[in-house]
Structure formats: C-alpha cells, structure tokens
Design a protein around this motif. Structure first.
Motif, PDB file in Angstrom:
ATOM      1  N   LYS A  50       1.266  -1.190  -0.487  1.00  0.00           N
ATOM      2  CA  LYS A  50      -0.414   0.067   0.109  1.00  0.00           C
ATOM      3  C   LYS A  50       1.109   1.276   0.244  1.00  0.00           C
ATOM      4  CE  LYS A  50      -3.874   1.963   1.796  1.00  0.00           C
ATOM      5  NZ  LYS A  50      -4.155   3.584   0.299  1.00  0.00           N
ATOM      6  N   GLY A  51       2.035   1.362   0.721  1.00  0.00           N
ATOM      7  CA  GLY A  51       2.782   2.509   0.789  1.00  0.00           C
ATOM      8  C   GLY A  51       3.563   2.974  -0.568  1.00  0.00           C
ATOM      9  N   LEU A  52       4.022   1.963  -0.955  1.00  0.00           N
ATOM     10  CA  LEU A  52       4.737   1.665  -2.128  1.00  0.00           C
ATOM     11  C   LEU A  52       3.956   2.338  -3.500  1.00  0.00           C
ATOM     12  CD1 LEU A  52       7.317   1.475  -3.420  1.00  0.00           C
ATOM     13  CD2 LEU A  52       6.901  -1.200  -3.921  1.00  0.00           C
ATOM     14  N   ARG A  53       2.364   1.649  -3.154  1.00  0.00           N
ATOM     15  CA  ARG A  53       1.881   2.001  -3.985  1.00  0.00           C
ATOM     16  C   ARG A  53       0.872   3.634  -4.582  1.00  0.00           C
ATOM     17  NH1 ARG A  53      -4.736   0.700  -3.663  1.00  0.00           N
ATOM     18  NH2 ARG A  53      -4.919   2.783  -2.687  1.00  0.00           N
ATOM     19  N   ASP A  54       0.733   3.939  -3.267  1.00  0.00           N
ATOM     20  CA  ASP A  54      -0.096   5.706  -2.855  1.00  0.00           C
ATOM     21  C   ASP A  54       1.440   6.485  -3.145  1.00  0.00           C
ATOM     22  OD1 ASP A  54      -1.984   4.683  -2.546  1.00  0.00           O
ATOM     23  OD2 ASP A  54      -2.188   5.030  -0.149  1.00  0.00           O
ATOM     24  N   GLY A  55       2.962   6.431  -2.845  1.00  0.00           N
ATOM     25  CA  GLY A  55       4.323   7.199  -3.522  1.00  0.00           C
ATOM     26  C   GLY A  55       4.008   6.262  -4.627  1.00  0.00           C
ATOM     27  N   THR A  56       3.914   5.641  -4.838  1.00  0.00           N
ATOM     28  CA  THR A  56       4.543   5.997  -6.621  1.00  0.00           C
ATOM     29  C   THR A  56       3.564   6.765  -7.273  1.00  0.00           C
ATOM     30  OG1 THR A  56       5.161   3.281  -6.787  1.00  0.00           O
ATOM     31  CG2 THR A  56       4.679   3.766  -8.638  1.00  0.00           C
ATOM     32  N   TYR A  57       2.202   6.399  -7.020  1.00  0.00           N
ATOM     33  CA  TYR A  57       0.849   7.299  -7.460  1.00  0.00           C
ATOM     34  C   TYR A  57       1.604   8.851  -7.626  1.00  0.00           C
ATOM     35  CZ  TYR A  57      -1.787   3.547  -8.677  1.00  0.00           C
ATOM     36  OH  TYR A  57      -2.171   2.142  -9.792  1.00  0.00           O
ATOM     37  N   GLY A  58       1.514   9.381  -6.024  1.00  0.00           N
ATOM     38  CA  GLY A  58       1.830  10.163  -5.841  1.00  0.00           C
ATOM     39  C   GLY A  58       2.977  10.791  -6.993  1.00  0.00           C
ATOM     40  N   VAL A  59       4.520  10.406  -7.193  1.00  0.00           N
ATOM     41  CA  VAL A  59       4.879  11.005  -8.158  1.00  0.00           C
ATOM     42  C   VAL A  59       4.941  10.970  -9.024  1.00  0.00           C
ATOM     43  CG1 VAL A  59       7.541   9.993  -9.079  1.00  0.00           C
ATOM     44  CG2 VAL A  59       6.781   9.806  -6.061  1.00  0.00           C
ATOM     45  N   LEU A  60       3.974  10.000  -9.509  1.00  0.00           N
ATOM     46  CA  LEU A  60       3.798   9.588 -10.649  1.00  0.00           C
ATOM     47  C   LEU A  60       3.008  10.895 -11.787  1.00  0.00           C
ATOM     48  CD1 LEU A  60       2.657   7.909 -13.601  1.00  0.00           C
ATOM     49  CD2 LEU A  60       1.173   7.223 -12.338  1.00  0.00           C
ATOM     50  N   GLY A  61       1.604  11.405 -10.062  1.00  0.00           N
ATOM     51  CA  GLY A  61       0.612  12.634 -10.717  1.00  0.00           C
ATOM     52  C   GLY A  61       2.091  14.000 -10.484  1.00  0.00           C
ATOM     53  N   LEU A  62       2.580  13.919 -10.166  1.00  0.00           N
ATOM     54  CA  LEU A  62       3.854  15.417 -10.012  1.00  0.00           C
ATOM     55  C   LEU A  62       4.207  15.302 -11.313  1.00  0.00           C
ATOM     56  CD1 LEU A  62       5.349  15.606  -6.352  1.00  0.00           C
ATOM     57  CD2 LEU A  62       3.325  17.082  -7.688  1.00  0.00           C
ATOM     58  N   VAL A  63       4.626  14.528 -11.604  1.00  0.00           N
ATOM     59  CA  VAL A  63       6.001  14.076 -12.594  1.00  0.00           C
ATOM     60  C   VAL A  63       4.826  14.334 -14.402  1.00  0.00           C
ATOM     61  CG1 VAL A  63       7.064  12.183 -14.793  1.00  0.00           C
ATOM     62  CG2 VAL A  63       6.919  12.744 -12.693  1.00  0.00           C
ATOM     63  N   LEU A  64       3.235  13.916 -14.419  1.00  0.00           N
ATOM     64  CA  LEU A  64       2.505  14.291 -15.242  1.00  0.00           C
ATOM     65  C   LEU A  64       2.393  15.789 -15.095  1.00  0.00           C
ATOM     66  CD1 LEU A  64      -0.625  11.422 -15.145  1.00  0.00           C
ATOM     67  CD2 LEU A  64       1.699  11.524 -17.009  1.00  0.00           C
ATOM     68  N   LEU A  65       2.009  16.307 -13.956  1.00  0.00           N
ATOM     69  CA  LEU A  65       1.850  17.570 -14.111  1.00  0.00           C
ATOM     70  C   LEU A  65       2.879  18.358 -14.806  1.00  0.00           C
ATOM     71  CD1 LEU A  65      -0.380  19.898 -13.514  1.00  0.00           C
ATOM     72  CD2 LEU A  65       0.472  19.986 -11.542  1.00  0.00           C
TER      73      LEU A  65
END
Length: 122
Positions: A50-65
């Motif tokens: 869960k931690g890895l999933r959420d952390g990855t999604y946070g980074v992915l969102g920033l990278v996309l933006l």
C-alpha cells in the motif's frame, strides 16, 4: 482558476506521496488512519505494498503535471478516483467506521473528481 487547479493537483499528489511514506515508515499507524487497523501479527507485506502504491501514484501525478501538463494530470486524477471509491467500500466491508469511509475516502474521491474537472477546464 489555473492557479487553483494546479495548486490542488500538487497538494493532492504530495499528500498521496506522504500517505505512501507513512505506510512505509509507520505501517500500523497508517493502517489505523486508513480506517481498518492492521493486526499486530498480520502480514506486513500488504502494508508495504500500500505504501509503495500510494508513493508511486504521488510521484506519477507530479511527473505528469510537470512534464506532460494539466490535461494528462486531469485524466490521471479522473482514473485515480477509482481507488478512494474502492477504499470506501473496503473500509465499510471490513469493520471501519462510516465516518472514515465517507469522511476520508469518499470525500477524497470527490476531491479528485473536482480537481480533474478544474484541470480539464484549464
């Protein structure tokens, strides 16, 4: 509206990154905050996932933006809203309170949809 849309997207992404870090560093406390406390003798691998999933999604969102722009981030947030809707059901099915299910997870899903709508309008 542009500043609001971008600010909200960044805040959401950073907060999701924070949640992921909390699940990696303080898994028992993070699980309790999620709404379904983990058993002390339970399998910690699931909390790490869960931690890895959420952390990855946070980074992915920033990278996309940053690299692709508002439209890509809007689609990401729209699709990502499925997760907190699912989290709402998980909390309800596994003995969590309605206050956490709706006040945290359902509200987060709605916030993601609002943020996606604002970014689509930019």
């Amino acid at each position: 509206m542009t500043v609001t849309a971008y600010t909200l997207a960044v805040v959401i992404d950073v907060f999701v990154l924070f949640i992921g870090g909390r699940f990696l560093l303080q898994p028992q406390a993070a699980a309790a905050g999620y709404g379904v406390p983990a058993r002390p003798d339970g399998d910690p691998a699931y909390l790490t996932i869960k931690g890895l999933r959420d952390g990855t999604y946070g980074v992915l969102g920033l990278v996309l933006l940053i690299l692709v722009g508002a439209h890509a981030e809007a689609w990401f947030l729209l699709v990502a809203a499925v997760m907190p809707f699912g989290d709402t059901l998980i909390v309800l099915r596994h003995g969590g309170t309605r206050a956490v299910a709706f006040g945290v997870h359902f509200a987060t899903a709605v916030l993601l949809l609002v943020a996606a709508g604002l970014l689509f309008a930019v």
